[in-house]
Design a protein around this motif. Structure first.
Motif, PDB file in Angstrom:
ATOM      1  N   TYR A  40     -52.463 -33.170 -41.210  1.00 34.27           N
ATOM      2  CA  TYR A  40     -51.031 -33.426 -41.023  1.00 34.27           C
ATOM      3  C   TYR A  40     -50.799 -34.747 -40.294  1.00 34.27           C
ATOM      4  CZ  TYR A  40     -46.524 -33.386 -38.736  1.00 34.27           C
ATOM      5  OH  TYR A  40     -45.289 -33.773 -38.251  1.00 34.27           O
ATOM      6  N   THR A  41     -51.392 -34.900 -39.106  1.00 33.48           N
ATOM      7  CA  THR A  41     -51.152 -36.126 -38.339  1.00 33.48           C
ATOM      8  C   THR A  41     -51.742 -37.338 -39.046  1.00 33.48           C
ATOM      9  OG1 THR A  41     -53.135 -35.728 -36.964  1.00 33.48           O
ATOM     10  CG2 THR A  41     -51.027 -34.911 -36.120  1.00 33.48           C
ATOM     11  N   GLY A  42     -52.797 -37.109 -39.834  1.00 32.68           N
ATOM     12  CA  GLY A  42     -53.357 -38.213 -40.606  1.00 32.68           C
ATOM     13  C   GLY A  42     -52.406 -38.681 -41.696  1.00 32.68           C
ATOM     14  N   PHE A  43     -51.937 -37.741 -42.515  1.00 29.26           N
ATOM     15  CA  PHE A  43     -51.052 -38.125 -43.616  1.00 29.26           C
ATOM     16  C   PHE A  43     -49.701 -38.643 -43.136  1.00 29.26           C
ATOM     17  CE2 PHE A  43     -54.047 -35.938 -46.417  1.00 29.26           C
ATOM     18  CZ  PHE A  43     -54.072 -36.836 -47.480  1.00 29.26           C
ATOM     19  N   VAL A  44     -49.295 -38.257 -41.930  1.00 28.60           N
ATOM     20  CA  VAL A  44     -48.103 -38.842 -41.322  1.00 28.60           C
ATOM     21  C   VAL A  44     -48.239 -40.364 -41.239  1.00 28.60           C
ATOM     22  CG1 VAL A  44     -47.093 -39.153 -39.001  1.00 28.60           C
ATOM     23  CG2 VAL A  44     -47.145 -36.894 -40.039  1.00 28.60           C
ATOM     24  N   TYR A  45     -49.484 -40.844 -41.060  1.00 26.05           N
ATOM     25  CA  TYR A  45     -49.727 -42.287 -40.958  1.00 26.05           C
ATOM     26  C   TYR A  45     -50.265 -42.887 -42.259  1.00 26.05           C
ATOM     27  CZ  TYR A  45     -48.871 -41.852 -35.993  1.00 26.05           C
ATOM     28  OH  TYR A  45     -48.269 -41.631 -34.786  1.00 26.05           O
ATOM     29  N   PHE A  46     -50.455 -42.055 -43.276  1.00 26.10           N
ATOM     30  CA  PHE A  46     -50.868 -42.549 -44.594  1.00 26.10           C
ATOM     31  C   PHE A  46     -49.658 -42.990 -45.412  1.00 26.10           C
ATOM     32  CE2 PHE A  46     -51.803 -41.568 -49.124  1.00 26.10           C
ATOM     33  CZ  PHE A  46     -52.832 -42.476 -49.327  1.00 26.10           C
ATOM     34  N   THR A  47     -48.624 -42.174 -45.394  1.00 23.49           N
ATOM     35  CA  THR A  47     -47.438 -42.450 -46.224  1.00 23.49           C
ATOM     36  C   THR A  47     -46.658 -43.704 -45.823  1.00 23.49           C
ATOM     37  OG1 THR A  47     -46.287 -40.775 -44.893  1.00 23.49           O
ATOM     38  CG2 THR A  47     -47.115 -40.105 -47.062  1.00 23.49           C
ATOM     39  N   PRO A  48     -46.725 -44.209 -44.562  1.00 28.37           N
ATOM     40  CA  PRO A  48     -46.003 -45.455 -44.271  1.00 28.37           C
ATOM     41  C   PRO A  48     -46.411 -46.639 -45.148  1.00 28.37           C
ATOM     42  CG  PRO A  48     -46.499 -44.370 -42.224  1.00 28.37           C
ATOM     43  CD  PRO A  48     -47.200 -43.582 -43.307  1.00 28.37           C
ATOM     44  N   PHE A  49     -47.643 -46.641 -45.647  1.00 33.08           N
ATOM     45  CA  PHE A  49     -48.049 -47.719 -46.556  1.00 33.08           C
ATOM     46  C   PHE A  49     -47.127 -47.744 -47.776  1.00 33.08           C
ATOM     47  CE2 PHE A  49     -50.636 -49.097 -50.225  1.00 33.08           C
ATOM     48  CZ  PHE A  49     -50.941 -50.391 -49.809  1.00 33.08           C
TER      49      PHE A  49
END
Length: 449
Positions: free
Chosen positions: A82-91
């Motif tokens: 969860y916390t990882g993909f929170v920072y994946f989608t900003p790309f």
């Protein structure tokens, strides 16, 4: 956009400050409860866990990759994803803003998606779907509001670093209050009340953004932006800067992998191994999540004053050196947790001072790395791809936050001293790499560092 100023900065900075403050209230309020919600409630009952839409498929995939896991290890993996993909989608949120919607409208879209996600958390069945809404919403919101901060200042404006520190304080004001409100509601009244309060915070953030819309940067039309990008190819020097930013982002991964244990294994330590009794009152362990933002609020202005003093005397470290110091401090903080593991064996509960000391060192490390990195990206990234490069910065946080979950699975596999020693070595080792390569990086980035 209005040219009004307040306290030496464009008034729009304080609109973005307020909007980000409430968005972070919602994010950190939910994060403060997430691991405990899974380990103490949602995943404890197999029938309840099986009723969660998509859980069986996710569990099957994770077990297939990592083998059988206990509840803590499964919760750590979900937390990391969860916390990882929170920072994946900003790309992708950065690309969406650059190519289609513009930053202003993309921020709105992100806020709406996140509000939906928080309210979906009221349904246990919709738990994973709620996380997906939060992930998608954050991807739209996060890179574009950060880029809007930079847009308030002309190129070369010396106030920009200070602006990001002020903005960073907004992030942490929201992060400070959210565990006190959402955490207390979740742990004492009911999990879903805590998650609902996070959703209300996101709605307030959206209203703040709308009320201050006349003070923040408005996007050019999509057509004019596209035309400008087509007629402008990146120079050789700009490509070199992009490559350097990618290297810095790669090093950023390990910082977040060990730093974000605050929401994972260190929250479990706070809940299971720390005495929270005070004058007969049992304080909710989620209040631990407020230590870091409170310290940022206290020490960010002092550190800014220290850097100003260093600059006047020609001694201020470069941005790359600051980031290296940040990694070393973050790794070094775990020395206190190694000592805590020795001092609090077995089922004993220890003093909260171990966590306070650890988080203090974390905080100093974060201030040396995170706002400096954000500011550096906006200064160095070529104009046509600035939102996308901000997304790359957050992409490194994606990998780092997932690593938080993966590393967290060793919390119950290793002796606690060994676990904290591993995190200490990873942080200090990464910081040393910054110092080894700083000469080459400074040569490429020149005046920006």
């Amino acid at each position: 956009m209005s040219g009004k100023e307040f306290l030496g900065h464009p008034a729009g900075l304080y609109v973005l400050f307020t909007t980000e403050m409430w968005e972070r209230f919602s994010y950190y309020g939910m994060r403060a409860l997430l691991v405990m919600y899974m380990t103490n409630y949602l995943l404890v009952d197999p029938a309840r866990a099986a009723d969660v839409l998509g859980y069986k498929a996710l569990e099957g995939f994770l077990v297939g990759v990592f083998g059988q896991m206990n509840i803590q290890q499964m919760s750590s993996q979900i937390y990391g994803l969860y916390t990882g993909f929170v920072y994946f989608t900003p790309f992708f949120g950065g690309i969406l803003a650059d190519k289609l919607l513009g930053q202003y409208r993309t921020v709105y879209l992100g806020g709406i998606l996140m509000a939906i996600g928080h309210f979906l958390m009221a349904s246990e069945k919709m738990f994973l779907l709620a996380l997906l809404f939060l992930i998608a919403g954050n991807g739209c919101f996060k890179p574009n509001i950060s880029t809007q901060v930079a847009s308030l200042y002309p190129e070369g404006d010396p106030r920009r670093d200070g602006a990001f520190t002020i903005f960073y304080m907004g992030i942490n004001l929201g992060a400070f209050f959210s565990p006190l409100v959402c955490g207390t509601l979740g742990q004492t009244v009911g999990w879903h009340y805590g998650f609902g309060a996070a959703g209300v915070g996101m709605i307030v953030g959206l209203v703040s953004y709308w009320l201050g819309s006349g003070l923040i940067p408005q996007d050019e039309s999509t057509e004019s932006k596209a035309a400008a990008q087509e007629s402008r190819k990146l120079t050789k020097e700009e490509w070199a800067s992009v490559l350097v930013l990618i290297v810095l982002c790669a090093l950023n991964i390990m910082f977040w992998a060990i730093y974000e244990q605050q929401g994972n294994t260190l929250q479990l330590w706070a809940d299971e191994k720390t005495n929270w009794s005070f004058m007969g009152w049992n304080i909710p362990s989620s209040w631990f999540q407020s230590f870091n933002p409170l310290m940022i609020f206290i020490f960010a202005p002092l550190l800014n004053m220290f850097w100003s003093w260093q600059a006047k005397h020609g001694k201020e470290p470069s941005s790359v050196v600051k980031m290296g110091i940040g990694c070393i401090l973050c790794g070094g903080a775990y020395i206190l947790m190694i000592l805590a593991a020795k001092a609090v064996p077995g089922a004993d509960k220890g003093s909260v001072l171990w966590l306070i000391g650890t988080v203090f060192v974390f905080t100093m490390g974060e201030l040396y790395l995170s706002p400096i990195g954000l500011s550096l990206v906006t200064k160095v990234a070529p104009k046509p791809i600035v939102s996308m490069m901000m997304g790359v910065w957050f992409l490194s946080s994606f990998i780092g936050n997932y690593m938080t979950g993966y590393l967290g699975t060793f919390y119950t596999k290793m002796p606690k001293e060994t676990f904290f020693m591993m995190l200490c070595g990873l942080g200090i080792g990464t910081g040393i790499v910054f110092f080894v390569i700083k000469g080459k990086i400074n040569k490429v980035l020149g005046k920006f560092v």
